[in-house]
Design a protein around this motif. Structure first.
Motif, PDB file in Angstrom:
ATOM      1  N   ALA A 192       0.831  -1.203   0.000  1.00 17.77           N
ATOM      2  CA  ALA A 192       0.000   0.000   0.000  1.00 17.77           C
ATOM      3  C   ALA A 192       0.868   1.257   0.000  1.00 17.77           C
ATOM      4  O   ALA A 192       0.567   2.235  -0.694  1.00 17.77           O
ATOM      5  CB  ALA A 192      -0.934  -0.001   1.210  1.00 17.77           C
ATOM      6  N   GLY A 193       1.960   1.233   0.738  1.00 19.57           N
ATOM      7  CA  GLY A 193       2.871   2.380   0.754  1.00 19.57           C
ATOM      8  C   GLY A 193       3.536   2.600  -0.586  1.00 19.57           C
ATOM      9  O   GLY A 193       3.701   3.747  -1.032  1.00 19.57           O
ATOM     10  N   MET A 194       3.922   1.531  -1.236  1.00 19.52           N
ATOM     11  CA  MET A 194       4.539   1.664  -2.562  1.00 19.52           C
ATOM     12  C   MET A 194       3.529   2.213  -3.563  1.00 19.52           C
ATOM     13  O   MET A 194       3.863   3.071  -4.395  1.00 19.52           O
ATOM     14  CB  MET A 194       5.083   0.316  -3.020  1.00 19.52           C
ATOM     15  N   PHE A 195       2.297   1.734  -3.488  1.00 20.06           N
ATOM     16  CA  PHE A 195       1.254   2.228  -4.388  1.00 20.06           C
ATOM     17  C   PHE A 195       1.009   3.717  -4.152  1.00 20.06           C
ATOM     18  O   PHE A 195       0.912   4.496  -5.101  1.00 20.06           O
ATOM     19  CB  PHE A 195      -0.036   1.438  -4.177  1.00 20.06           C
ATOM     20  N   ALA A 196       0.917   4.109  -2.893  1.00 16.66           N
ATOM     21  CA  ALA A 196       0.681   5.519  -2.573  1.00 16.66           C
ATOM     22  C   ALA A 196       1.848   6.386  -3.035  1.00 16.66           C
ATOM     23  O   ALA A 196       1.649   7.507  -3.529  1.00 16.66           O
ATOM     24  CB  ALA A 196       0.457   5.682  -1.071  1.00 16.66           C
ATOM     25  N   SER A 236       3.864  10.514  -6.780  1.00 18.11           N
ATOM     26  CA  SER A 236       4.841  11.021  -7.747  1.00 18.11           C
ATOM     27  C   SER A 236       4.182  11.263  -9.105  1.00 18.11           C
ATOM     28  O   SER A 236       4.520  12.209  -9.815  1.00 18.11           O
ATOM     29  CB  SER A 236       6.021  10.071  -7.869  1.00 18.11           C
ATOM     30  N   GLY A 237       3.222  10.428  -9.475  1.00 19.77           N
ATOM     31  CA  GLY A 237       2.493  10.652 -10.728  1.00 19.77           C
ATOM     32  C   GLY A 237       1.672  11.927 -10.683  1.00 19.77           C
ATOM     33  O   GLY A 237       1.621  12.685 -11.653  1.00 19.77           O
ATOM     34  N   TRP A 238       1.026  12.176  -9.534  1.00 21.33           N
ATOM     35  CA  TRP A 238       0.231  13.399  -9.387  1.00 21.33           C
ATOM     36  C   TRP A 238       1.134  14.628  -9.464  1.00 21.33           C
ATOM     37  O   TRP A 238       0.777  15.629 -10.096  1.00 21.33           O
ATOM     38  CB  TRP A 238      -0.517  13.370  -8.067  1.00 21.33           C
ATOM     39  N   LEU A 239       2.306  14.561  -8.826  1.00 23.13           N
ATOM     40  CA  LEU A 239       3.245  15.679  -8.895  1.00 23.13           C
ATOM     41  C   LEU A 239       3.717  15.916 -10.324  1.00 23.13           C
ATOM     42  O   LEU A 239       3.883  17.063 -10.753  1.00 23.13           O
ATOM     43  CB  LEU A 239       4.450  15.424  -7.987  1.00 23.13           C
ATOM     44  N   GLU A 240       3.916  14.849 -11.064  1.00 26.56           N
ATOM     45  CA  GLU A 240       4.346  14.972 -12.456  1.00 26.56           C
ATOM     46  C   GLU A 240       3.271  15.663 -13.291  1.00 26.56           C
ATOM     47  O   GLU A 240       3.565  16.525 -14.127  1.00 26.56           O
ATOM     48  CB  GLU A 240       4.632  13.568 -12.977  1.00 26.56           C
TER      49      GLU A 240
END
Length: 83
Positions: free
Chosen positions: A21-25, A30-34
């Motif tokens: 779950a932590g890796m997914f989050a 990082s995708g949202w920041l991109e």
């Protein structure tokens, strides 16, 4: 199975689930920041910023505000609230 091994197995499974779950989050963040970086680079308006219509003049905005006020009053009347 003994109680101790069952507790250890449950703890390991919970820890593995939290790790996934932590890796997914982390990847989602990082995708949202991109995406936000791309929006800032292209100069497009942000999704949460209101955008005025292209040909909106002062009188159009006043009329629109008046219509919104009328709608609020009608909704208040419909819900039984006195203004």
């Amino acid at each position: 199975m003994t109680d101790l091994s069952l507790i250890a197995l449950t703890g390991a499974l919970v820890l593995a689930g939290l790790l996934v779950a932590g890796m997914f989050a982390s990847r989602a963040w990082s995708g949202w920041l991109e995406v936000r970086k791309l929006e800032l680079a292209t100069g497009r308006p942000q999704a949460d910023e209101p955008v005025a219509p292209a040909g909106a003049s002062g009188t159009d905005r006043i009329e629109l505000a008046d219509l919104k006020a009328r709608i609020r009053k009608l909704e208040a009347i419909a819900s039984g609230i006195d203004l």
